[in-house]
Design a protein around this motif. Structure first.
Motif, PDB file in Angstrom:
ATOM      1  N   ALA A 180     -27.231  -3.464   6.059  1.00  0.00           N
ATOM      2  CA  ALA A 180     -26.362  -4.559   5.160  1.00  0.00           C
ATOM      3  C   ALA A 180     -26.772  -4.419   3.765  1.00  0.00           C
ATOM      4  CB  ALA A 180     -26.670  -5.962   5.757  1.00  0.00           C
ATOM      5  N   TRP A 228       0.731  -1.251   0.022  1.00  0.00           N
ATOM      6  CA  TRP A 228      -0.216  -0.151  -0.105  1.00  0.00           C
ATOM      7  C   TRP A 228       0.746   1.218   0.108  1.00  0.00           C
ATOM      8  CZ3 TRP A 228      -5.445   0.024   1.819  1.00  0.00           C
ATOM      9  CH2 TRP A 228      -6.039  -1.234   1.842  1.00  0.00           C
ATOM     10  N   TYR A 234     -26.432 -11.067   6.397  1.00  0.00           N
ATOM     11  CA  TYR A 234     -25.719 -11.664   7.393  1.00  0.00           C
ATOM     12  C   TYR A 234     -26.396 -12.307   8.603  1.00  0.00           C
ATOM     13  CZ  TYR A 234     -22.437  -9.149   4.465  1.00  0.00           C
ATOM     14  OH  TYR A 234     -21.671  -8.567   3.427  1.00  0.00           O
ATOM     15  N   LEU A 259     -24.815  -3.535  10.327  1.00  0.00           N
ATOM     16  CA  LEU A 259     -23.418  -3.704  10.329  1.00  0.00           C
ATOM     17  C   LEU A 259     -22.726  -2.543  11.222  1.00  0.00           C
ATOM     18  CD1 LEU A 259     -22.640  -4.757   6.346  1.00  0.00           C
ATOM     19  CD2 LEU A 259     -23.331  -6.082   8.480  1.00  0.00           C
ATOM     20  N   THR A 294     -14.577  -0.368   0.402  1.00  0.00           N
ATOM     21  CA  THR A 294     -14.738  -1.586   1.523  1.00  0.00           C
ATOM     22  C   THR A 294     -13.585  -2.271   1.812  1.00  0.00           C
ATOM     23  OG1 THR A 294     -15.912  -3.728   1.496  1.00  0.00           O
ATOM     24  CG2 THR A 294     -15.385  -3.052  -0.718  1.00  0.00           C
ATOM     25  N   LYS A 328      -4.295   0.308   9.802  1.00  0.00           N
ATOM     26  CA  LYS A 328      -5.113  -0.659  10.301  1.00  0.00           C
ATOM     27  C   LYS A 328      -4.971  -1.963   9.452  1.00  0.00           C
ATOM     28  CE  LYS A 328      -6.889   2.049  13.484  1.00  0.00           C
ATOM     29  NZ  LYS A 328      -8.021   2.798  13.442  1.00  0.00           N
ATOM     30  N   PHE A 329      -4.652  -3.098  10.167  1.00  0.00           N
ATOM     31  CA  PHE A 329      -4.803  -4.595   9.470  1.00  0.00           C
ATOM     32  C   PHE A 329      -3.259  -4.548   8.909  1.00  0.00           C
ATOM     33  CE2 PHE A 329      -9.304  -3.051   8.972  1.00  0.00           C
ATOM     34  CZ  PHE A 329      -9.633  -3.800  10.246  1.00  0.00           C
ATOM     35  N   MET A 364     -15.201  -2.420  12.186  1.00  0.00           N
ATOM     36  CA  MET A 364     -14.048  -2.529  13.326  1.00  0.00           C
ATOM     37  C   MET A 364     -13.453  -1.110  13.589  1.00  0.00           C
ATOM     38  SD  MET A 364     -14.548  -5.571  13.889  1.00  0.00           S
ATOM     39  CE  MET A 364     -13.258  -5.874  15.029  1.00  0.00           C
ATOM     40  N   TYR A 365     -13.003  -0.695  14.458  1.00  0.00           N
ATOM     41  CA  TYR A 365     -12.380   0.441  15.258  1.00  0.00           C
ATOM     42  C   TYR A 365     -13.257   1.774  15.081  1.00  0.00           C
ATOM     43  CZ  TYR A 365      -8.098  -2.325  14.533  1.00  0.00           C
ATOM     44  OH  TYR A 365      -7.108  -3.461  14.789  1.00  0.00           O
ATOM     45  N   THR A 367     -15.638  -5.894  21.337  1.00  0.00           N
ATOM     46  CA  THR A 367     -15.582  -6.879  20.117  1.00  0.00           C
ATOM     47  C   THR A 367     -15.297  -5.952  18.920  1.00  0.00           C
ATOM     48  OG1 THR A 367     -16.479  -8.742  19.175  1.00  0.00           O
ATOM     49  CG2 THR A 367     -18.010  -6.970  19.654  1.00  0.00           C
ATOM     50  N   GLU A 399     -15.812 -13.707  13.213  1.00  0.00           N
ATOM     51  CA  GLU A 399     -16.993 -13.185  13.043  1.00  0.00           C
ATOM     52  C   GLU A 399     -17.033 -11.649  12.112  1.00  0.00           C
ATOM     53  OE1 GLU A 399     -18.639 -11.990  16.906  1.00  0.00           O
ATOM     54  OE2 GLU A 399     -19.304 -14.203  17.301  1.00  0.00           O
ATOM     55  N   ARG A 400     -15.717 -11.237  12.172  1.00  0.00           N
ATOM     56  CA  ARG A 400     -15.405 -10.048  11.326  1.00  0.00           C
ATOM     57  C   ARG A 400     -15.185 -10.514   9.688  1.00  0.00           C
ATOM     58  NH1 ARG A 400      -9.823  -7.419  12.942  1.00  0.00           N
ATOM     59  NH2 ARG A 400     -10.231  -7.287  15.086  1.00  0.00           N
ATOM     60  N   PHE A 401     -15.781  -9.501   9.022  1.00  0.00           N
ATOM     61  CA  PHE A 401     -15.564  -9.768   7.590  1.00  0.00           C
ATOM     62  C   PHE A 401     -15.497  -8.526   6.804  1.00  0.00           C
ATOM     63  CE2 PHE A 401     -20.041  -9.586   8.967  1.00  0.00           C
ATOM     64  CZ  PHE A 401     -20.463  -8.795   8.421  1.00  0.00           C
ATOM     65  N   LYS A 402     -15.230  -8.775   5.561  1.00  0.00           N
ATOM     66  CA  LYS A 402     -15.315  -7.722   4.623  1.00  0.00           C
ATOM     67  C   LYS A 402     -16.393  -7.692   3.613  1.00  0.00           C
ATOM     68  CE  LYS A 402     -10.951  -5.815   3.877  1.00  0.00           C
ATOM     69  NZ  LYS A 402      -9.781  -6.086   4.641  1.00  0.00           N
ATOM     70  N   ILE A 403     -17.011  -6.823   3.197  1.00  0.00           N
ATOM     71  CA  ILE A 403     -18.007  -6.843   2.479  1.00  0.00           C
ATOM     72  C   ILE A 403     -17.687  -6.698   0.979  1.00  0.00           C
ATOM     73  CG2 ILE A 403     -20.163  -6.279   3.641  1.00  0.00           C
ATOM     74  CD1 ILE A 403     -19.825  -3.468   3.092  1.00  0.00           C
ATOM     75  N   TYR A 405     -10.700  -1.239   2.693  1.00  0.00           N
ATOM     76  CA  TYR A 405     -10.269  -0.539   3.789  1.00  0.00           C
ATOM     77  C   TYR A 405     -10.856  -1.008   4.975  1.00  0.00           C
ATOM     78  CZ  TYR A 405      -8.904   2.578   0.044  1.00  0.00           C
ATOM     79  OH  TYR A 405      -8.561   3.100  -1.135  1.00  0.00           O
ATOM     80  N   LEU A 406     -12.061  -1.625   5.108  1.00  0.00           N
ATOM     81  CA  LEU A 406     -12.757  -1.852   6.368  1.00  0.00           C
ATOM     82  C   LEU A 406     -13.069  -3.334   6.809  1.00  0.00           C
ATOM     83  CD1 LEU A 406     -15.340   0.827   5.362  1.00  0.00           C
ATOM     84  CD2 LEU A 406     -13.766   1.186   7.186  1.00  0.00           C
ATOM     85  N   GLU A 407     -13.220  -3.543   7.808  1.00  0.00           N
ATOM     86  CA  GLU A 407     -13.697  -4.802   8.198  1.00  0.00           C
ATOM     87  C   GLU A 407     -15.107  -4.605   9.151  1.00  0.00           C
ATOM     88  OE1 GLU A 407     -11.078  -7.741   9.768  1.00  0.00           O
ATOM     89  OE2 GLU A 407      -9.863  -7.459   8.258  1.00  0.00           O
ATOM     90  N   PHE A 408     -16.114  -5.739   9.035  1.00  0.00           N
ATOM     91  CA  PHE A 408     -17.316  -5.189   9.673  1.00  0.00           C
ATOM     92  C   PHE A 408     -17.601  -6.341  10.704  1.00  0.00           C
ATOM     93  CE2 PHE A 408     -17.667  -2.425   6.126  1.00  0.00           C
ATOM     94  CZ  PHE A 408     -18.206  -1.494   6.422  1.00  0.00           C
ATOM     95  N   LYS A 409     -18.552  -6.094  11.604  1.00  0.00           N
ATOM     96  CA  LYS A 409     -19.290  -7.185  12.498  1.00  0.00           C
ATOM     97  C   LYS A 409     -20.758  -6.989  12.168  1.00  0.00           C
ATOM     98  CE  LYS A 409     -16.093  -8.929  15.394  1.00  0.00           C
ATOM     99  NZ  LYS A 409     -15.572  -9.431  16.903  1.00  0.00           N
ATOM    100  N   SER A 410     -21.510  -8.238  12.180  1.00  0.00           N
ATOM    101  CA  SER A 410     -23.015  -7.925  12.266  1.00  0.00           C
ATOM    102  C   SER A 410     -23.399  -7.561  13.702  1.00  0.00           C
ATOM    103  CB  SER A 410     -23.634  -9.056  12.138  1.00  0.00           C
ATOM    104  OG  SER A 410     -23.976  -9.260  10.547  1.00  0.00           O
ATOM    105  N   TYR A 416     -19.407  -8.768  -1.766  1.00  0.00           N
ATOM    106  CA  TYR A 416     -20.305  -9.120  -3.010  1.00  0.00           C
ATOM    107  C   TYR A 416     -20.683  -8.033  -4.050  1.00  0.00           C
ATOM    108  CZ  TYR A 416     -23.715  -7.016   0.317  1.00  0.00           C
ATOM    109  OH  TYR A 416     -24.233  -6.210   0.966  1.00  0.00           O
TER     110      TYR A 416
END
Lengths: 207, 442
Positions: B82, A64, B218, B224, B96, A81-82, B227-228, B339, A190-194, B98-103, A196
């Motif tokens: 969502a 990056w 989800y 959604l 998207t 981040k990450f 994270m952070y 979390t 549980e965390r995911f990237k969207i 750059y990001l991570e999500f949780k439900s 789709y």
């Protein structure tokens, strides 16, 4: 899914404006060098993936670049981040860029706590008289950082010297760390990237 | 700064960052400035915790709160639907990545002093404690009808024209009682007041479908959370803008929006002037071009436990429909926690918010605060809800509205898309970004 996905390792470039981060990015991407700072050539380019083979183990480095945000503003904290690895870049012919590294280092340890950190002196293509930063000074910097720096490199984007070697070694380091960290990633599934693509009627699916 | 730009964007709140990204992607030369040292303006997540305490002039947090930089506290509570507009924008712009999500784990609604899970599918409807036996059947039939009806196929309408009948008529068709109407309109369709009942039923149907389509993505809830914290969202769009050539300046004072013959020609900071054809900004940059149309109260509560009655959920939303507490607008409670990397281990951040209706807003949110159990620390803010006085077509100064009390980003995105259309004369072309990013993936 049937195919085994090689997980990407985010590697970020950090350092002052003009030390050659985008040149490293470009060398990594397609092994080219453009002397004038022609930003257009990387316009719209976000990050670049490259696969490395380390002892039969595949690893994907995802490099990056800052997008020039450090020029007059600061880089966003989400850039860090990450990240699994961060390359602290300075120019060997520019002592100021070296002295300002500590601020960038602080950002890395604040926002990318678990990242492995590497030091990279770029523009190693000048006559030795023009170089303003010595090996001893680089060593001293690493000592002051209490071993936060995993390794140091000297590169030249102009000639391409040292670039591949640096990334191969970083790939090596990351495979090693991942071995000792196995299971860590599974802790939080549980965390995911969207990612789709939307409904079938969506015009963006045509391509 | 002394250069010429197509557009200067003032403020790095979410709306301005999305606009900046969209403009850069469309090939415009953009300068993006913020008077603050940090990204995000009102949509920033405050970190470390010490900064939050000092922002609200409270003595520094003690050691019980853990490490200050493990906290990222939002100032404005919202979740992403969502299947909503912001998720579409994130996907089509590639932000998207750059990001991570949780439900979000659960969605609850308040009835007669206690909270119940919002029933959305037929099974949940039948087991819900919100309704009596016969009402459950009627509600189930209503849900089935909504799910099966297709807007463009009158055969699926079962004799009810959703365009020419209002929502009241649809409730009557299924004989739903006031209580069921209450959680349908407020917890599923997410209306803030009851005006929708007299309006065309199709709007409410679309909203219920958005809720259930989002839920289908989800699972647990339609929401959604990144994270952070939410502050990651404006930053992501800022990066998009930078990647496409946008220039960023933080910590820059703005002294004047320079006008000539009623049209904007530049933005001045001290002696420097950035010439431009258009300006985009949040209402705080142009106090003389906006009017106050209301107020929103938000209360940040730090808890060392989950919300009672939510099955120890680490994230949740509770909606208190207006009628339940004799109000004209709903009260919202949202909860996120360690979390999501927004709080130190074992800590939770609850936010209670609503549109202000009286001279004593703090008492208005009491029903929400009462649901939380012991509160370790509380920060209350009341902010003006500002709207631009004109559409910007003449001045070419396009002003966003303040963030409203809704719990999601649908109105935020509608404002952004509308501003983009007013400024460029065309709808945002999602395909434009998609193509170029596609090339890069190779």
């Amino acid at each position: 899914m049937a195919t085994v996905k090689v997980t990407e390792q985010k590697v970020i470039l950090c350092g002052e404006y003009g030390v050659g981060k985008t040149s490293i990015f470009r060398r990594f991407a397609n092994n080219t060098f453009i002397s004038s700072n022609d930003r257009k050539s990387t316009l719209g380019l976000d990050n670049i993936d490259k696969e490395y083979l380390v002892d039969d183990k595949k690893i994907r480095l995802q490099l990056w670049d800052t997008g020039g945000m450090e020029r007059v503003a600061s880089v966003t904290s989400s850039y860090y981040k990450f990240a699994e690895a961060a390359i602290l870049v300075f120019a060997l012919d520019n002592a100021t860029s070296f002295h300002l590294l500590s601020q960038h280092l602080l950002d890395i340890v604040t926002y990318a706590e678990n990242a492995k950190i590497f030091l990279c002196g770029n523009k190693n293509d000048f006559e030795s008289t023009a170089l303003q930063v010595t090996d001893a000074e680089m060593e001293q910097f690493c000592e002051q950082c209490h071993n936060l720096i995993s390794a140091t490199y000297k590169t030249s984007c102009k000639t391409g010297q040292g670039i591949n070697e640096m990334f191969e070694e970083i790939a090596h380091y990351l495979v090693e760390t991942n071995r000792s960290r196995i299971g860590l990633h599974e802790m939080d599934q549980e965390r995911f990237k969207i990612s789709y693509v939307d409904e079938s009627g969506d015009p963006s699916c045509v391509c | 700064m002394d250069e010429e730009y197509d557009a200067v964007v003032l403020g790095t709140g979410l709306k301005e960052c999305i606009l900046s990204g969209m403009l850069s992607v469309s090939g415009k030369k953009v300068l993006h400035v913020d008077r603050n040292k940090y990204y995000g303006g009102e949509s920033a997540s405050i970190t470390p915790l010490e900064d939050l305490f000092s922002k609200f002039k409270a003595p520094p947090p003690d050691e019980n709160y853990g490490r200050g930089r493990d906290w990222n506290v939002d100032l404005i509570p919202k979740f992403l639907m969502a299947n909503g507009l912001l998720v579409k924008l994130l996907i089509h712009t590639g932000v998207t990545r750059y990001l991570e999500f949780k439900s979000v784990e659960g969605s609850y609604v308040y009835k007669s002093g206690k909270i119940s899970k919002v029933p959305i599918d037929q099974h949940e409807a039948l087991s819900s404690d919100l309704m009596g036996l016969f009402e459950k059947r009627r509600f189930r039939n209503f849900l089935v009808w909504v799910q099966n009806m297709q807007e463009d196929d009158p055969k699926t309408w079962d004799g009810f024209d959703p365009y020419n009948n209002n929502m009241s008529a649809l409730y009557n068709k299924f004989s739903l009682d006031k209580n069921t109407q209450d959680f349908t309109g407020h917890a599923l369709a997410l209306y803030r007041d009851d005006e929708y009942i007299g309006q065309s039923a199709i709007n409410t149907i679309r909203r219920i479908k958005l809720y259930s389509d989002s839920l289908a993505r989800y699972g647990k809830s339609p929401y959604l959370y990144p994270m952070y914290g939410l502050g990651e969202l404006p930053q992501g769009f800022a990066r998009l803008s930078a990647i496409y050539g946008g220039t960023y300046m933080l910590d820059k004072r703005i002294d004047e929006i320079v006008m000539k013959d009623g049209k904007v020609v530049g933005v001045r900071s001290g002696e420097e002037v950035a010439a431009c054809k258009q300006v985009f900004c949040d209402p705080t940059y142009v106090p003389d071009k906006v009017k106050k149309v209301g107020q929103v109260i938000r209360c940040i509560c730090l808890l060392d436990h989950p919300i009672p009655g939510t099955g120890d959920a680490l994230s949740t939303q509770i909606i208190i429909p207006q009628k339940q507490v004799n109000r004209n607008s709903d009260i919202y409670v949202s909860l996120v926690s360690h979390t999501h990397q927004v709080a130190a281990k074992g800590w939770f951040i609850a936010m209670v918010s609503t549109t202000v209706e009286t001279g004593n807003p703090e008492t208005e949110i009491k029903p929400g605060l009462d649901l939380l159990g012991p509160i370790r620390q509380k920060f209350v803010s009341v902010s003006d809800y500002l709207e631009p006085t004109d559409d910007g077509l003449n001045s070419q100064v396009f002003i966003s509205t303040s963030y409203d009390a809704t719990t999601h980003f649908e109105t935020t995105c509608l404002d952004v898309l509308d501003i983009f259309k007013r400024a460029t004369g065309e709808e945002f072309d999602f395909k434009k970004v998609k193509h170029e990013l596609g090339d890069e993936d190779q």
